[in-house]
Design an enzyme around this catalytic site. Sequence first.
Site, short mmCIF file in Angstrom:
data_model
loop_
_atom_site.label_atom_id
_atom_site.label_comp_id
_atom_site.label_asym_id
_atom_site.label_seq_id
_atom_site.Cartn_x
_atom_site.Cartn_y
_atom_site.Cartn_z
N HIS A 140 0.85 -1.21 0.00
CA HIS A 140 0.00 0.00 0.00
C HIS A 140 0.87 1.24 0.00
O HIS A 140 1.26 1.76 1.05
CB HIS A 140 -0.93 0.02 1.22
CG HIS A 140 -1.97 1.08 1.15
ND1 HIS A 140 -3.33 0.80 1.19
CD2 HIS A 140 -1.89 2.44 1.03
CE1 HIS A 140 -4.01 1.93 1.11
NE2 HIS A 140 -3.15 2.94 1.02
N HIS A 142 1.62 5.22 -2.13
CA HIS A 142 1.17 6.28 -3.05
C HIS A 142 2.43 7.02 -3.48
O HIS A 142 2.74 8.11 -2.97
CB HIS A 142 0.18 7.21 -2.35
CG HIS A 142 -1.06 6.54 -1.87
ND1 HIS A 142 -2.11 6.23 -2.71
CD2 HIS A 142 -1.43 6.11 -0.63
CE1 HIS A 142 -3.07 5.62 -2.01
NE2 HIS A 142 -2.67 5.55 -0.75
N LYS A 261 -8.46 -0.38 -7.23
CA LYS A 261 -8.61 0.17 -5.86
C LYS A 261 -9.98 0.83 -5.76
O LYS A 261 -10.38 1.60 -6.65
CB LYS A 261 -7.50 1.19 -5.61
CG LYS A 261 -7.72 2.13 -4.43
CD LYS A 261 -7.47 1.47 -3.09
CE LYS A 261 -7.66 2.46 -1.94
NZ LYS A 261 -6.67 3.53 -1.92
N HIS A 302 -10.17 0.28 0.25
CA HIS A 302 -10.00 1.18 1.39
C HIS A 302 -11.24 1.04 2.26
O HIS A 302 -12.37 1.21 1.78
CB HIS A 302 -9.86 2.62 0.87
CG HIS A 302 -10.13 3.66 1.91
ND1 HIS A 302 -9.13 4.36 2.56
CD2 HIS A 302 -11.30 4.13 2.42
CE1 HIS A 302 -9.67 5.20 3.40
NE2 HIS A 302 -10.99 5.10 3.35
N HIS A 322 -6.37 -0.70 5.68
CA HIS A 322 -6.53 0.04 6.95
C HIS A 322 -7.31 -0.79 7.98
O HIS A 322 -6.72 -1.36 8.88
CB HIS A 322 -7.17 1.41 6.75
CG HIS A 322 -6.61 2.19 5.62
ND1 HIS A 322 -5.26 2.51 5.53
CD2 HIS A 322 -7.20 2.73 4.51
CE1 HIS A 322 -5.05 3.20 4.42
NE2 HIS A 322 -6.20 3.33 3.78
N ASP A 394 0.92 2.99 3.47
CA ASP A 394 0.27 4.26 3.11
C ASP A 394 1.30 5.38 2.98
O ASP A 394 1.01 6.55 3.22
CB ASP A 394 -0.80 4.67 4.12
CG ASP A 394 -1.98 5.39 3.47
OD1 ASP A 394 -1.98 5.53 2.23
OD2 ASP A 394 -2.89 5.81 4.20
#
Length: 482
Positions: A140, A142, A261, A302, A322, A394
């Site tokens: 995970h 970004h 996603k 998510h 999460h 994340d």
Amino acid sequence: MQAKPGESTAPCASGFEIRIELEVPLSLRPRFFRKIKTMLLTPRPVRSLKFVSLFLIALVFLPLLSAAQASPAVPPHRVVIHAGHLLDVKSGNTLTNQTIVIEGDKIVSIGASSDAKPDANTQVIELPNATVLPGLIDSHTHLTGDPKDLGYESLGISFPREALTGAKNARVTLEAGFTTVRNVGAGGYSDIALRDAINDGDVPGPRILASGPPLGITGGHCDDNRLAPQYHDVELGVADGVDAVRHKVRENIKYGADVIKICATGGVMSKGDDPNASQYTREEMKAIVEEAHRLGRKVAAHAHGAEGVTWASDAGVDSIEHGHLMDDNSIATLKKNGTYLVPTLYLMDWNRENLGKRKAPDYIVKKMQAVSAVGQANVKKAFAAGVKIAFGTDAAVYPHGLNAHEFAVYVRLGLTPLQAIQTATVNASDLLGWSAKVGTIEPGKWADIIAVDGDPLKDVTTLEQVKFVMKGGAVVKNAYAK
């Protein structure tokens, strides 16, 4: 005119003489020149484009054929790593004095160093005092995002700028020991452009499975709710209703998505939504999963709140991202369905110390504090219940390159160091569908290898200081060589 060896002259119908100089294999020359001479002398009312094209193609490709026949194939680059300690992440056994043999980008053998006899053309890498283990996997990330881009600041960032930011962060992530990542959410397919640039060798970075724009409902976590109505701002991944979400899955795949996603609940970093509230309906998520799986893509959802976690797991998503506001029932659902949980926990520790310095908007601060107050405790319950865990950070919510700080949180919440390491190796490779390619050091797999000082089974924080990184047989970083 007398022709030289390897040269032919032939009169053509117009009276001109054409000289051909080619490196044609000896065995082919007589037949080749007879054919060319016949073609040139054959009367034709008009020389057709087809004839000219065929003639030119012969001129271009026969020298290449000659070169191919004359030059032997170049053998793949061969590398030998002498590892003082080699961690088998499946069993937890640490083997001593092992030799890893690599040809090209793949591992070909592993065995006792006493049995290895590298030749003079082999590159030898000595890691006698290090612990060697597979390249790590972050499920995970970004990469095209940055911690400083909070709130309204990020509205001024173009998609091309995101891709360039991603190039910087990809290098940092790779040098931190993460040779594979799953990038779950980026603007304008910028992560797909980044993936392709890395695969083409334009920029350094980890292997990337990219999602492109995440799917979400109008006004949800994966939409953009910061601008006034007159701007009509809608994120690329917004889709409402069963037909629309099916179309959006197909569209993302059309533009290169490796994984889909979705946003099943509200989030922390978005304005105007509630992390506890479910967003996509059961029917919409079932349609997304059905379409994605039919087209060979996995689905990452998510989800913070318990209802969204349960609905997404029952819909068949492959992972919950999460899960910080889960309850006992939603944890039991993950366990029953065999759904992976990607916990992303270190961000809570980092933001507890740094959020006040970041000038974050009030809506982010309040939600981050509320989720952080219970998030780690809820994930600890999932650990204890035996839910399948894959490592994820994340990164972008906090600085890239700190990914390995996630391990210590897992250990603090009840996993053994080996279990924590397995989340970023064998478990993560299983989640990504790449178990045959990455996640362990075994023959036939990509030569993605890292090394650290000390024993990570005794102190998992050693993974925060990776000293050696190899991706696909190429050394990216080697602090031991200094």
